[in-house]
Write an enzyme that holds these catalytic residues in place. Structure first.
Site, PDB file in Angstrom:
ATOM      1  N   ASP A  57      31.202  41.244  28.119  1.00 55.75           N
ATOM      2  CA  ASP A  57      31.365  40.039  28.944  1.00 55.75           C
ATOM      3  C   ASP A  57      30.548  40.152  30.225  1.00 55.75           C
ATOM      4  OD1 ASP A  57      32.271  37.489  29.504  1.00 55.75           O
ATOM      5  OD2 ASP A  57      34.136  38.157  30.439  1.00 55.75           O
ATOM      6  N   TYR A  90      44.402  33.754  35.958  1.00 54.73           N
ATOM      7  CA  TYR A  90      45.256  34.950  35.999  1.00 54.73           C
ATOM      8  C   TYR A  90      46.158  34.972  37.218  1.00 54.73           C
ATOM      9  CZ  TYR A  90      41.542  36.014  39.245  1.00 54.73           C
ATOM     10  OH  TYR A  90      40.649  35.930  40.277  1.00 54.73           O
ATOM     11  N   VAL A  98      43.600  36.732  44.160  1.00 57.54           N
ATOM     12  CA  VAL A  98      43.140  38.010  44.704  1.00 57.54           C
ATOM     13  C   VAL A  98      43.080  37.887  46.215  1.00 57.54           C
ATOM     14  CG1 VAL A  98      41.312  39.742  44.728  1.00 57.54           C
ATOM     15  CG2 VAL A  98      41.749  38.414  42.646  1.00 57.54           C
TER      16      VAL A  98
END
Length: 361
Positions: free
Chosen positions: A158, A43, A46
Site C-alpha cells: 500500500d 479509523y 491522531v
C-alpha cells in the site's frame, strides 16, 4: 480550519487522564501531555503529544470501535505485529500500544508512534517547491526502506505518498502496514484489494494469483512520477480505466512473452486489445533530470519480471551517490507478522493484548 476543543484533564483510578481533540475524547496514560490534533480518518483521530518522562514528541492514534469491522481489526493487529519486529531508519516506529483500562472488553486502542511533521502527499499538493535533490533523497529513502522489507520477505502493498511520512529535514519513513504480507502467508488473500488504485501494479489490477516485491516497485514508480509532475500519473476511476491509462503511457503490450505473468486468458486478451503508441516520459516531465526519467522507465515496467529491484534501483546513477550498502543492511532473517484472516473477535482481542504486553516488556 478545525477548532481544537480545549484539552481538559480528568482523573480516574487507572492512572489515565482525559482530553478532547476535534470533539473526540482521548483517555491516555498520564505521562502523555496533549498538544494538537494532526489528522483523522475512518479509523479515528491522531493527535500530537509529549511524553513527560522522556520529553519526546509522539503521535497518538486513537482507533475507535476496533472490532466493529473484523477486517480492520485484523489490519490493526498486523500493524502491531510487524512494527514490533521492524527496526529501520526509514520505517516509522510504533513505540507502544497503551494497555486498555477494560482489557477484557476494550473497544478502543491508543497506538503511540514517533511524530513526523507531514506526509509526502501533503508536500506534493502544497505550493512549496521541490528540487531535484528533494526528489532524489525522498526516492532513495523509500527504496532503502523497501530493500529492508523485501529482504525480510515483507510486501508493503500500500505504498503511496500519504503513507510516506516526512520531517522538515526531509527525513522520510514508510508507515501503515495494515495491508502488508509476509512471505510465509502462503498467498493467502492475494487479491486486488490492496494498494490505493492509482498505485496498483498491472498484475494486481489483472487479479493475478501470484505476485511479489515488484508490486511495491511499481508503486515507487508512480510516486516518483507524482513528485516530478506534482500530480498522479495514473488517476484511474476503476481497474479497467487504470489499465487503459497505464497502456496509454507505456504503449501497447502485445508481445506474448511480456504477458506471461497474466493467469487469465480473457485478461490477457483485454490487455492486447489496448492500442496506444505510448508517451515518452521526457514529454510528460520535460524539466526532469534525465537520470530520474531513466530510473522511472525501469520502475514502471508492465511485466513485473522485468522491473528493477529495490537493491538495483539504489545502485542506479540517479541515487547511487546517496547509497552506501554498508549503511543499508538487509534484514537478518524473514520477519514474522503472520495473522490468520479467519480469526474471530475473541482471538483477535487476545492476540492484541499479547502484542501490547510485548511493547511493555
Amino acid at each position: 480550519m478545525a477548532i481544537v476543543v480545549e484539552a481538559s484533564e480528568g482523573y480516574n483510578v487507572s492512572g489515565k487522564h482525559r482530553f478532547a481533540m476535534w470533539s473526540t475524547l482521548f483517555e491516555v496514560d498520564k505521562k502523555y501531555v496533549p498538544m494538537k490534533p494532526i489528522g483523522r480518518g475512518s479509523y479515528g483521530v491522531v493527535c500530537s503529544s509529549i511524553n513527560k518522562k522522556t520529553n519526546e514528541k509522539v503521535a497518538i492514534k486513537k482507533i475507535m470501535d476496533v472490532f466493529e469491522n473484523r477486517v480492520s481489526a485484523i489490519r490493526t493487529l498486523r500493524e502491531m505485529t510487524l512494527l514490533r519486529s521492524i527496526k529501520h531508519e526509514n520505517i516509522v516506529q510504533l513505540k507502544e500500544v497503551m494497555m486498555p483500562t477494560n482489557w477484557r472488553g476494550f473497544k478502543e486502542l491508543y497506538m503511540v508512534y514517533e511524530l513526523m511533521d507531514t506526509d509526502l502527499q501533503q508536500l506534493i499538493r502544497s505550493p512549496q517547491p521541490m528540487s531535484n535533490d528533494h526528489c532524489r533523497f525522498f526516492i532513495f529513502q523509500v527504496l532503502r526502506g523497501l530493500k529492508y522489507l523485501h529482504s525480510a520477505n515483507i510486501l508493503h502493498r500500500d505504498l503511496k505518498p500519504a503513507n510516506l511520512l516526512v520531517n522538515a529535514n526531509c527525513e522520510l519513513k514508510i508507515c501503515d502496514f495494515g495491508l502488508a504480507r509476509t512471505g510465509s502467508d502462503n498467498g493467502e488473500m492475494m487479491t486486488e484489494y490492496v494498494v490505493t488504485r492509482w498505485y496498483r501494479a498491472p498484475e494486481i489490477l489483472l487479479s493475478c494469483n501470484n505476485y511479489g516485491p515488484s508490486v511495491d516497485i511499481w508503486s515507487v514508480g508512480c510516486i516518483l512520477a507524482e513528485i516530478l509532475g506534482r500530480k498522479p500519473i495514473f488517476p484511474g476511476t476503476s481497474s479497467l480505466h487504470q489499465l487503459k491509462l497505464i497502456v496509454s503511457v507505456l504503449g501497447t503490450q502485445s508481445e506474448a512473452h511480456h504477458l506471461q505473468f497474466i493467469d487469465n486468458p480473457m485478461a490477457k486478451m483485454f490487455v492486447q486489445s489496448l492500442i496506444s503508441q505510448g508517451i515518452d516520459f521526457t514529454r510528460l516531465y520535460p524539466k526532469a533530470d534525465p537520470l530520474a526519467i531513466d530510473l522511472l522507465r525501469k520502475l514502471l515496467v508492465f511485466d513485473p519480471s522485468k522491473r528493477i529491484t529495490a537493491t538495483e534501483a539504489l545502485c542506479h546513477p540517479y541515487i547511487s551517490s546517496l547509497y552506501d550498502p554498508s549503511c543499508s543492511p538487509q534484514a537478518e532473517c524473514g520477519l514474522k507478522g503472520d495473522v490468520d484472516e479467519n480469526m474471530e473477535e475473541q482471538e483477535i482481542r487476545q492476540m492484541m493484548l499479547r502484542e501490547i504486553l510485548y511493547y511493555k516488556s
